[in-house]
Design an enzyme around this catalytic site. Structure first.
Site, PDB file in Angstrom:
ATOM      1  N   HIS A 159       0.814  -1.218   0.000  1.00 10.08           N
ATOM      2  CA  HIS A 159       0.000   0.000   0.000  1.00 10.08           C
ATOM      3  C   HIS A 159       0.845   1.265   0.000  1.00 10.08           C
ATOM      4  O   HIS A 159       0.366   2.331   0.384  1.00 10.08           O
ATOM      5  CB  HIS A 159      -0.957  -0.005   1.209  1.00 10.08           C
ATOM      6  N   CYS A 214       7.507  20.661 -15.815  1.00  8.83           N
ATOM      7  CA  CYS A 214       7.696  21.690 -14.772  1.00  8.83           C
ATOM      8  C   CYS A 214       7.564  21.101 -13.365  1.00  8.83           C
ATOM      9  O   CYS A 214       7.969  21.706 -12.380  1.00  8.83           O
ATOM     10  CB  CYS A 214       6.644  22.795 -14.955  1.00  8.83           C
ATOM     11  N   CYS A 272       2.413  24.791 -12.766  1.00 12.20           N
ATOM     12  CA  CYS A 272       1.131  24.334 -13.345  1.00 12.20           C
ATOM     13  C   CYS A 272       0.069  24.052 -12.300  1.00 12.20           C
ATOM     14  O   CYS A 272      -1.073  23.721 -12.644  1.00 12.20           O
ATOM     15  CB  CYS A 272       1.360  23.085 -14.202  1.00 12.20           C
ATOM     16  N   GLY A 293      -1.771  -9.553  12.406  1.00 10.50           N
ATOM     17  CA  GLY A 293      -2.242  -8.201  12.672  1.00 10.50           C
ATOM     18  C   GLY A 293      -3.028  -7.570  11.553  1.00 10.50           C
ATOM     19  O   GLY A 293      -2.891  -6.376  11.294  1.00 10.50           O
ATOM     20  N   ASN A 322      -3.441 -13.005  15.873  1.00  7.27           N
ATOM     21  CA  ASN A 322      -4.320 -11.852  16.055  1.00  7.27           C
ATOM     22  C   ASN A 322      -5.021 -11.996  17.408  1.00  7.27           C
ATOM     23  O   ASN A 322      -5.542 -13.082  17.693  1.00  7.27           O
ATOM     24  CB  ASN A 322      -5.365 -11.819  14.917  1.00  7.27           C
ATOM     25  N   PRO A 323      -5.058 -10.932  18.209  1.00  4.50           N
ATOM     26  CA  PRO A 323      -5.755 -11.062  19.509  1.00  4.50           C
ATOM     27  C   PRO A 323      -7.272 -11.178  19.355  1.00  4.50           C
ATOM     28  O   PRO A 323      -7.966 -11.566  20.286  1.00  4.50           O
ATOM     29  CB  PRO A 323      -5.374  -9.773  20.255  1.00  4.50           C
TER      30      PRO A 323
HETATM   31  N1  APR Z   1      -1.024  -7.606  17.532  1.00  3.57           N
HETATM   32  C1  APR Z   1      -1.581  -8.241  16.461  1.00  3.57           C
HETATM   33  N2  APR Z   1      -2.748  -7.863  15.892  1.00  3.57           N
HETATM   34  C2  APR Z   1      -3.384  -6.817  16.457  1.00  3.57           C
HETATM   35  C3  APR Z   1      -2.868  -6.108  17.556  1.00  3.57           C
HETATM   36  C4  APR Z   1      -1.637  -6.544  18.092  1.00  3.57           C
HETATM   37  N3  APR Z   1      -1.091  -5.927  19.161  1.00  3.57           N
HETATM   38  N4  APR Z   1      -3.756  -5.105  17.866  1.00  3.57           N
HETATM   39  C5  APR Z   1      -4.761  -5.187  16.969  1.00  3.57           C
HETATM   40  N5  APR Z   1      -4.549  -6.218  16.130  1.00  3.57           N
HETATM   41  C6  APR Z   1      -5.358  -6.662  14.998  1.00  3.57           C
HETATM   42  C7  APR Z   1      -6.821  -6.327  15.099  1.00  3.57           C
HETATM   43  O1  APR Z   1      -7.521  -7.350  15.824  1.00  3.57           O
HETATM   44  C8  APR Z   1      -7.234  -6.293  13.629  1.00  3.57           C
HETATM   45  O2  APR Z   1      -7.611  -7.588  13.185  1.00  3.57           O
HETATM   46  O3  APR Z   1      -4.894  -5.966  13.872  1.00  3.57           O
HETATM   47  C9  APR Z   1      -5.948  -5.880  12.916  1.00  3.57           C
HETATM   48  C10 APR Z   1      -5.975  -4.471  12.378  1.00  3.57           C
HETATM   49  O4  APR Z   1      -6.939  -4.450  11.357  1.00  3.57           O
HETATM   50  P1  APR Z   1      -7.105  -3.102  10.514  1.00  3.57           P
HETATM   51  O5  APR Z   1      -7.132  -1.953  11.444  1.00  3.57           O
HETATM   52  O6  APR Z   1      -8.250  -3.341   9.575  1.00  3.57           O
HETATM   53  O7  APR Z   1      -5.760  -2.997   9.694  1.00  3.57           O
HETATM   54  P2  APR Z   1      -5.391  -3.752   8.371  1.00  3.57           P
HETATM   55  O8  APR Z   1      -6.003  -5.124   8.333  1.00  3.57           O
HETATM   56  O9  APR Z   1      -3.923  -3.659   8.214  1.00  3.57           O
HETATM   57  O10 APR Z   1      -6.092  -2.832   7.237  1.00  3.57           O
HETATM   58  C11 APR Z   1      -5.777  -3.141   5.899  1.00  3.57           C
HETATM   59  O11 APR Z   1      -7.064  -1.235   5.194  1.00  3.57           O
HETATM   60  O12 APR Z   1      -7.635   0.923   5.626  1.00  3.57           O
HETATM   61  C12 APR Z   1      -6.879   0.121   4.801  1.00  3.57           C
HETATM   62  O13 APR Z   1      -4.919   0.669   3.659  1.00  3.57           O
HETATM   63  C13 APR Z   1      -5.421   0.443   4.944  1.00  3.57           C
HETATM   64  O14 APR Z   1      -3.547  -1.058   4.948  1.00  3.57           O
HETATM   65  C14 APR Z   1      -4.818  -0.818   5.517  1.00  3.57           C
HETATM   66  C15 APR Z   1      -5.806  -1.883   5.095  1.00  3.57           C
END
Ligand code: APR
Length: 243
Positions: free
Chosen positions: A118, A133, A150, A187, A213-214
């Protein structure tokens, strides 16, 4: 289950890792979809992370990205970023790191060859096709900066909703997903494609898929194993070399 996954890592010659905002959460960087704290709980993604939103309100979007860039100055990679960098250094060629993050923390932790799906929050580019330019080094300061000749606007070098991912990066990520024997999905909510599709591709190509993932994610269903915990806790436990 942790020891089982450690065994899978030890056996795998080719490991792909797909990370999302959660891997930077313990560095203090807000995620997008975590309720209350996530960016999308405060801002409308279509306004703040789309070309249409930028064209409609360039200063508001530019200032938000400047705020995110300023905040990054004070944060450090966490133990999860570091565990990935150390593993890749100790096992050259075995780990392909694919990230949806634009915060540069994997690179600051020492990871090399990071596939940034991204883009990069630290990078800028022109909103419209640059003319002779248009020179980023000499853009007229402002919020956003613009070409003095421009009027072309400078925009953040990140991929916005509805935009194509950098083709070479996506291609390399898809090749890594199809070639790996093991994919760690760390994550990410798994809500955004084509990034999330890499986990499905890995599974379909015969790889084992592990979600770290938590909280529940949309990719739990494609995983052979789901480890409920955080990146900074579980990645060091998973990736440290056997005693
Ligand atoms: N360790 C691991 N995972 C975690 C932690 C942690 N300490 N804290 C939160 N999470 C998890 C959450 O449970 C969630 O599933 O990380 C995830 C974050 O999800 P999003 O906020 O949706 O982020 P992401 O999946 O990277 O989003 C993808 O969406 O908005 C667009 O371009 C943006 O790159 C981004 C894309």
């Amino acid at each position: 289950m942790l020891e089982t996954v450690r065994g899978w890592i030890a056996q795998a010659q080719r490991i792909a890792v797909l990370t999302g905002a959660g891997v930077s959460a313990e560095s203090g960087v807000p995620t997008f979809r975590d309720t209350q704290t996530g960016y999308w709980a405060q801002f409308n993604p279509q306004e703040m992370a789309s070309e249409r939103g930028f064209r409609a309100a360039p200063q508001r979007v530019w200032d938000w990205y400047e705020h995110r860039r300023a905040m990054l100055v004070g944060v450090q990679p966490n133990a999860g970023h570091q565990a990935l960098a150390v593993f890749a250094r100790r096992h050259p060629g075995r780990l392909a790191l694919i990230t949806q993050n634009v915060d540069g923390l994997h690179q600051r932790a020492g990871s090399e060859g990071v596939l940034c799906l991204h883009g990069d929050l630290a990078a800028n580019r022109w909103l419209d096709r640059p003319r002779v330019c248009c020179d980023l080094a000499r853009a007229q300061p402002g919020s956003p900066p613009r070409c003095a000749a421009c009027g072309n606007l400078v925009r953040p070098g990140v991929v916005w909703f509805g935009e194509d991912l950098p083709p070479q990066v996506l291609d390399a990520a898809q090749q890594a997903a199809q070639a790996c024997e093991l994919m760690l999905v760390v994550g990410t909510a798994g809500a955004v494609y084509p990034a999330a599709g890499l986990a499905h591709q890995a599974r379909q190509a015969g790889a084992r898929v592990v979600v770290v993932n938590p909280a529940p994610s949309e990719l739990d269903g494609v995983a052979h194993a789901v480890l409920r915990g955080t990146a900074a806790q579980l990645l060091p436990a998973l990736l440290s070399d056997p005693a």
